[in-house]
Design an enzyme around this catalytic site. Structure first.
Site, PDB file in Angstrom:
ATOM      1  N   LYS A 122      54.227 -52.508  72.175  1.00 52.76           N
ATOM      2  CA  LYS A 122      55.316 -51.648  71.721  1.00 52.76           C
ATOM      3  C   LYS A 122      56.550 -51.811  72.596  1.00 52.76           C
ATOM      4  O   LYS A 122      57.672 -51.615  72.166  1.00 52.76           O
ATOM      5  CB  LYS A 122      54.885 -50.182  71.792  1.00 52.76           C
ATOM      6  CG  LYS A 122      54.106 -49.722  70.586  1.00 52.76           C
ATOM      7  CD  LYS A 122      53.326 -48.457  70.905  1.00 52.76           C
ATOM      8  CE  LYS A 122      52.167 -48.739  71.795  1.00 52.76           C
ATOM      9  NZ  LYS A 122      51.008 -47.873  71.659  1.00 52.76           N
TER      10      LYS A 122
ATOM     11  N   LYS B 231      51.875 -60.633  75.652  1.00 50.16           N
ATOM     12  CA  LYS B 231      51.081 -59.988  74.602  1.00 50.16           C
ATOM     13  C   LYS B 231      51.964 -59.105  73.728  1.00 50.16           C
ATOM     14  O   LYS B 231      52.980 -58.579  74.190  1.00 50.16           O
ATOM     15  CB  LYS B 231      49.921 -59.193  75.204  1.00 50.16           C
ATOM     16  CG  LYS B 231      50.254 -57.805  75.673  1.00 50.16           C
ATOM     17  CD  LYS B 231      48.996 -56.935  75.804  1.00 50.16           C
ATOM     18  CE  LYS B 231      49.438 -55.500  76.085  1.00 50.16           C
ATOM     19  NZ  LYS B 231      48.791 -54.472  75.368  1.00 50.16           N
TER      20      LYS B 231
ATOM     21  N   LYS C  19      53.340 -52.213  84.555  1.00 50.49           N
ATOM     22  CA  LYS C  19      54.051 -50.974  84.217  1.00 50.49           C
ATOM     23  C   LYS C  19      54.918 -50.490  85.368  1.00 50.49           C
ATOM     24  O   LYS C  19      55.982 -49.911  85.160  1.00 50.49           O
ATOM     25  CB  LYS C  19      53.053 -49.891  83.797  1.00 50.49           C
ATOM     26  CG  LYS C  19      52.426 -50.193  82.436  1.00 50.49           C
ATOM     27  CD  LYS C  19      51.627 -49.034  81.888  1.00 50.49           C
ATOM     28  CE  LYS C  19      51.108 -49.384  80.497  1.00 50.49           C
ATOM     29  NZ  LYS C  19      50.225 -48.378  79.951  1.00 50.49           N
TER      30      LYS C  19
HETATM   31  P1  ADP Z   1      50.403 -51.221  73.790  1.00 50.31           P
HETATM   32  O1  ADP Z   1      50.193 -52.334  74.759  1.00 50.31           O
HETATM   33  O2  ADP Z   1      51.116 -51.655  72.567  1.00 50.31           O
HETATM   34  O3  ADP Z   1      50.999 -49.993  74.439  1.00 50.31           O
HETATM   35  P2  ADP Z   1      47.872 -49.770  73.924  1.00 50.31           P
HETATM   36  O4  ADP Z   1      47.874 -49.899  75.399  1.00 50.31           O
HETATM   37  O5  ADP Z   1      48.054 -48.408  73.353  1.00 50.31           O
HETATM   38  O6  ADP Z   1      48.946 -50.779  73.300  1.00 50.31           O
HETATM   39  O7  ADP Z   1      46.512 -50.386  73.378  1.00 50.31           O
HETATM   40  C1  ADP Z   1      45.580 -49.812  72.486  1.00 50.31           C
HETATM   41  C2  ADP Z   1      44.449 -50.788  72.196  1.00 50.31           C
HETATM   42  O8  ADP Z   1      44.967 -51.956  71.566  1.00 50.31           O
HETATM   43  C3  ADP Z   1      43.699 -51.287  73.450  1.00 50.31           C
HETATM   44  O9  ADP Z   1      42.328 -51.464  73.172  1.00 50.31           O
HETATM   45  C4  ADP Z   1      44.370 -52.599  73.733  1.00 50.31           C
HETATM   46  O10 ADP Z   1      43.548 -53.479  74.464  1.00 50.31           O
HETATM   47  C5  ADP Z   1      44.643 -53.119  72.324  1.00 50.31           C
HETATM   48  N1  ADP Z   1      45.802 -54.018  72.302  1.00 50.31           N
HETATM   49  C6  ADP Z   1      47.081 -53.710  72.668  1.00 50.31           C
HETATM   50  N2  ADP Z   1      47.898 -54.759  72.505  1.00 50.31           N
HETATM   51  C7  ADP Z   1      47.123 -55.772  72.025  1.00 50.31           C
HETATM   52  C8  ADP Z   1      47.397 -57.135  71.645  1.00 50.31           C
HETATM   53  N3  ADP Z   1      48.612 -57.639  71.738  1.00 50.31           N
HETATM   54  N4  ADP Z   1      46.373 -57.875  71.192  1.00 50.31           N
HETATM   55  C9  ADP Z   1      45.124 -57.369  71.092  1.00 50.31           C
HETATM   56  N5  ADP Z   1      44.806 -56.100  71.432  1.00 50.31           N
HETATM   57  C10 ADP Z   1      45.780 -55.305  71.880  1.00 50.31           C
END
Ligand code: ADP
Ligand code: TRP
Length: 330
Positions: free
Chosen positions: A197, A194, A113
């Protein structure tokens, strides 16, 4: 009763990675009567990244609707908003004094980040894992269902618990993480990263995407590249298919597609539309629930208020005990 806890940030749309990596497990865990489940909206975490203050309250509200529409139930779980419980941030301050800078500098999520928002590497972004540890330990949670990217933060949480117990006497459990079968869904446009968003609109499937958009995004998703040598894109799509395959015949279908893929014979012109269809059907009930829940904002607010009260009562007691242990109560 084992206490289970997890949180999610209100920062835009939910995607299938969030669902398959975390929320799907939350729903399953709350259905087991043995568990005492707490799920919350991590709004304080979400303001460490760039955001529009005019949008934030809507994002919080929309996330609450999404979680309920996916099946979280206030009858089975305590659902609340992080910033309503000031005890989390108070405990985070205490934990701040127990962790050294290099331990936070090592955190992968911070590094990623910080690279993304070089103009705004704020202290909150740096301190993020400490607040997360406080979120978890203030409820003395034993298990935390999250995606793979959060494992490092959980390790730090355990380390903080151990340190606290060592210095002030046994008090906190060492919470373990709970992963789903798909703890890391990859980006549709870059299977080395991964799904997130922040990867651009075409890289993820949002739960709120229309059927037409889902069909389009799957169609343009990266499959096998390098003349079939690099199979990561295809493998990612197959793992998504498997995760959404519920019936026996869908499972068999998956096995056949997988065999074809391994043999280098998978017909994407057949497989991709079928995958899109599976995802669209899977979220049909969610879309209906969402439309219904959106009509009733007072109901949503009431659920969060009830959750806030329940969580707050527990958090307050823990913080008082912590203050006593560390010598702040005169
Ligand atoms: P992002 O990375 O999209 O901002 P968040 O950080 O809000 O997502 O993650 C919310 C939850 O979803 C956490 O438990 C995170 O580990 C899970 N998560 C986020 N992206 C993935 C992914 N690509 N595959 C599996 N789990 C994910
Ligand atoms: N950091 C988590 C994420 O980005 C969200 C979160 C905040 C969390 N506090 C938590 C998850 C406590 C589990 C437990 O997804």
């Amino acid at each position: 009763m084992p206490r289970i806890l997890s949180g999610i940030q209100p920062s835009g749309k939910l995607h299938i990675g969030n669902y398959l990596g975390a929320i799907k497990n939350w729903i399953g865990l709350q259905d087991d009567k043995k568990n005492d489940c707490f799920f919350f909206i991590a709004d304080y975490h979400s303001i460490t990244e760039d955001y529009d203050p005019r949008e934030k309250s809507k994002e919080i509200f929309d996330l609450a609707i999404d979680l309920l529409a996916l099946g979280l139930s206030p009858k089975k779980s305590t659902i609340f908003q992080q910033s309503k419980i000031p005890f989390h941030t108070e405990l985070a301050w205490i934990f701040n004094t127990m962790v050294k800078m290099p331990e936070l500098e090592r955190m992968t999520q911070f590094k990623v980040k910080a690279k993304k928002q070089t103009y705004n590497i704020n202290i909150g972004l740096f301190d993020y894992p400490i607040l997360m540890a406080a979120d978890i330990l203030i409820y003395k949670a034993e298990a935390v269902p999250v995606g793979e990217d959060q494992i490092q933060h959980l390790e730090l949480t355990r380390e903080i618990a151990r340190r606290f117990n060592g210095k002030f006497g046994k008090f906190f459990p060492e919470p373990k993480s709970i992963l789903t079968e798909t703890p890391k869904i990859m980006s549709l446009t870059d299977p080395a990263k991964k799904m997130s968003k922040s990867g651009g609109d075409k890289s993820y499937i949002a739960l709120a995407d229309s059927p037409e958009t889902i069909i389009e995004k799957i169609k343009s998703a990266t499959s096998d590249t390098g003349g079939g040598k690099d199979k990561r894109g295809g493998e990612n799509l197959l793992s998504i298919f498997n995760a959404f395959a519920e019936t026996k015949s869908e499972k068999i279908e998956y096995k056949n597609y997988k065999k074809d893929h391994e043999a280098g014979k998978l017909k994407y012109s057949e497989f991709k539309p079928r995958l899109a269809e599976l995802i669209i059907n899977y979220f049909a009930v969610y879309r209906e629930n969402r439309a219904e829940l959106s009509k009733n904002p007072d109901y949503i607010k009431k659920i969060l208020e009830d959750g806030d009260k329940k969580a707050s009562a527990i958090a307050e007691v823990t913080l008082r005990e912590v203050k006593k242990k560390i010598g702040l109560i005169i």
